[in-house]
Design a protein around this motif. Structure first.
Motif, PDB file in Angstrom:
ATOM      1  N   GLY A  46       0.809  -1.212   0.000  1.00  0.00           N
ATOM      2  CA  GLY A  46       0.000   0.000   0.000  1.00  0.00           C
ATOM      3  C   GLY A  46       0.844   1.264   0.000  1.00  0.00           C
ATOM      4  N   LYS A  47       0.174   2.406  -0.110  1.00  0.00           N
ATOM      5  CA  LYS A  47       0.876   3.685  -0.090  1.00  0.00           C
ATOM      6  C   LYS A  47       1.482   3.910   1.287  1.00  0.00           C
ATOM      7  N   LYS A  48       2.763   4.197   1.289  1.00  0.00           N
ATOM      8  CA  LYS A  48       3.527   4.446   2.516  1.00  0.00           C
ATOM      9  C   LYS A  48       3.387   3.306   3.520  1.00  0.00           C
ATOM     10  N   ARG A  50       0.731   1.584   4.392  1.00  0.00           N
ATOM     11  CA  ARG A  50      -0.486   1.632   5.215  1.00  0.00           C
ATOM     12  C   ARG A  50      -1.241   0.305   5.243  1.00  0.00           C
ATOM     13  N   VAL A  51      -1.339  -0.373   4.116  1.00  0.00           N
ATOM     14  CA  VAL A  51      -2.058  -1.654   4.072  1.00  0.00           C
ATOM     15  C   VAL A  51      -1.295  -2.704   4.874  1.00  0.00           C
ATOM     16  N   LYS A  53       0.733  -2.176   7.316  1.00  0.00           N
ATOM     17  CA  LYS A  53       0.609  -1.820   8.737  1.00  0.00           C
ATOM     18  C   LYS A  53      -0.746  -2.251   9.285  1.00  0.00           C
ATOM     19  N   ALA A  54      -1.791  -2.074   8.507  1.00  0.00           N
ATOM     20  CA  ALA A  54      -3.129  -2.485   8.948  1.00  0.00           C
ATOM     21  C   ALA A  54      -3.216  -4.003   9.105  1.00  0.00           C
ATOM     22  N   THR A  57      -1.386  -4.925  12.243  1.00  0.00           N
ATOM     23  CA  THR A  57      -2.145  -4.546  13.430  1.00  0.00           C
ATOM     24  C   THR A  57      -3.188  -5.595  13.765  1.00  0.00           C
TER      25      THR A  57
END
Length: 77
Positions: A46-48, A50-51, A53-54, A57
């Motif tokens: 994902g961008k930066k 984000r995906v 990281k999600a 998490t």
């Protein structure tokens, strides 16, 4: 845990059959290596990041309540 990671990642990619999760267990931690088709790497990260990281998490929250070891999720090219 491998099934959870697979269920999260498969809808995100164009090649769901190429999704593989490998578990490596050590005395102090467990590492899950996620590999996808090379064209899907960007979608999983994902961008930066984000995906990715999600996904981490969700996996860490789920595993934290079930396991007493440190959990790592690595995306392998």
């Amino acid at each position: 845990m491998q099934e959870l990671i697979t269920q999260i990642v498969k809808p995100l990619v164009d090649y769901p059959d190429a999704v593989k999760v490998e578990m490596i267990e050590d005395p102090n931690h467990i590492t899950y290596n996620l590999s996808v088709h090379e064209e899907d790497i960007g979608k999983v990260i994902g961008k930066k990041g984000r995906v990715a990281k999600a996904i981490r998490t969700v996996v860490y929250a789920w595993a934290g309540s079930k396991q007493h070891k440190k959990i790592y999720l690595e995306i392998v090219e």
